[in-house]
Design an enzyme around this catalytic site. Structure first.
Site, PDB file in Angstrom:
ATOM      1  CB  THR A   9     -67.400   8.493 -41.910  1.00 47.02           C
ATOM      2  OG1 THR A   9     -67.082   9.847 -41.594  1.00 47.02           O
ATOM      3  CG2 THR A   9     -68.864   8.249 -41.586  1.00 47.02           C
ATOM      4  CG  PHE A  10     -68.845   4.453 -44.846  1.00 48.46           C
ATOM      5  CD1 PHE A  10     -69.657   3.539 -45.487  1.00 48.46           C
ATOM      6  CD2 PHE A  10     -69.288   5.764 -44.744  1.00 48.46           C
ATOM      7  CE1 PHE A  10     -70.888   3.920 -46.033  1.00 48.46           C
ATOM      8  CE2 PHE A  10     -70.500   6.167 -45.281  1.00 48.46           C
ATOM      9  CZ  PHE A  10     -71.307   5.238 -45.929  1.00 48.46           C
TER      10      PHE A  10
END
Length: 361
Positions: A9-10
């Site tokens: 995600t990040f």
């Protein structure tokens, strides 16, 4: 669309926003250690992750604002971090329970503002699909309902644009940060079965889940890294299929763009899609319980299951492509440059190579 590696995600949200590979912008995982800073990055710890020192590159909302176009962001990972001391004009912090419909209502309320204060660049993150994908897997019962919810929310936005008579003047770009693969207890790899207890004692906490990033402690003996690598390598030679690839950082294949910073652990295990590398103490395989998370991402970014989505419409796009045009797959480092082209902005340095234009399939 192909996510950047690792398909987590990040790193990928920041790649979408900046056009830089994770090794270039510095968010190389959701959790990692920086040996220069002697500090650990933990994405869920806002006190740590909100510090600008972790975040390289320039996200689209800062590029927009610094070139005279107001920007707004809803819950996009990294959007709470001032870049060059600058933040977006409008900002909604991450709240897990906020619905996609509520976010679209906020977007439409911004578009109802007077022209002189209305944002011209808006980024929105909808987290529910990822949440349900982890909880029940990509084929879980709840996933269709959140997909429908998200689709309805985008529909609400499009209807709202039409009601305001601005639908022909707005560009809409829909992307995902990664895909999702099913996992279960039949696909577990217990790393304490091939790394000795002595070697484990030399190691810091693991990094870059679901990868297994291994980094010796600062006081570990000089031979520790070679010893750990040899134990894992010997295991890969003893078994028919270890279900992971083993690399030293400098040996990670170039296609991953994942070897140019010491924020990447010096030993990296990349599991096969659907596999999880854990300690035997993390899960009792004989418990009769399901292994969680039931959906995992972060694997080889070229894997079918990790592929992301891309869809776009708007006046400049209509000038270049016929309706329903399908473009050839591309890496998500191209999105930032594409957005600067739509917004008539000069891009900050980035890793894009297509200059904001995609090849037709």
């Amino acid at each position: 669309m192909t996510p950047s590696f690792p398909s987590i995600t990040f790193p990928n949200h920041w790649t979408l926003a900046t056009g830089l590979y994770p090794e270039a912008h510095g968010i190389v995982a959701n959790e990692f250690y920086d040996p220069a800073l002697k500090e650990e990055y933990i994405h869920k710890n806002a006190t740590i992750s909100a510090d600008p020192k972790w975040w390289g590159g320039e996200p689209i909302w800062i590029t927009s604002k610094t070139q005279g176009k107001r920007s707004a962001v809803i819950m996009w990972p990294g959007s709470n971090v001032p870049i060059h001391g600058i933040s977006s004009d409008y900002y909604v912090p991450y709240i897990r329970t906020t619905t996609a419909m509520e976010k679209m209502d906020t977007v439409l309320s911004w578009l109802d503002l007077p022209l002189e204060v209305r944002p011209q660049s808006i980024n929105v993150y909808i987290q529910q699909i990822d949440q349900k994908g982890h909880g029940g897997g990509p084929d879980g019962k709840q996933l269709n309902s959140v997909l429908t919810m998200t689709d309805n929310a985008i529909g609400r936005l499009m209807v709202g644009l039409a009601e305001r008579n601005i639908d022909r003047h707005v560009h809409i770009v829909v992307v995902s940060d990664h895909g999702m693969a099913a996992s279960d207890k039949s696909r577990l790899i217990f790393y304490d079965e091939f790394i000795s207890s002595e070697s484990e004692a030399f190691l810091r906490e693991r990094e870059a889940w679901p990868l297994l990033g291994l980094r010796p402690k600062e006081d570990a003996p000089d031979y520790a890294l070679d010893k750990i690598y040899k134990e894992i390598y010997d295991y890969t030679q003893r078994v028919d299929n270890p279900h992971f690839k083993l690399y030293r950082r400098e040996e990670v294949p170039e296609r991953f763009h994942y070897n140019s910073t010491e924020r990447i652990a010096p030993i990296l295990l990349i599991p096969d899609v659907g596999y999880a590398i854990i300690r035997s103490t993390d899960f009792d395989i004989n418990s009769g319980k399901d292994y969680h998370p039931m959906g995992i991402h972060g694997y080889d970014n070229m894997a079918y299951e990790m592929r992301a989505i891309f869809a776009a419409k708007g006046p400049k796009i209509d000038e270049l492509y016929l309706p329903n045009t399908v473009v050839k797959p591309f890496c998500n480092v191209e999105i930032y440059r594409f957005l600067t082209k739509l917004l008539d902005l000069d891009p900050a340095p980035n890793n894009a190579t297509l200059n904001g234009a995609f090849e037709i399939l």
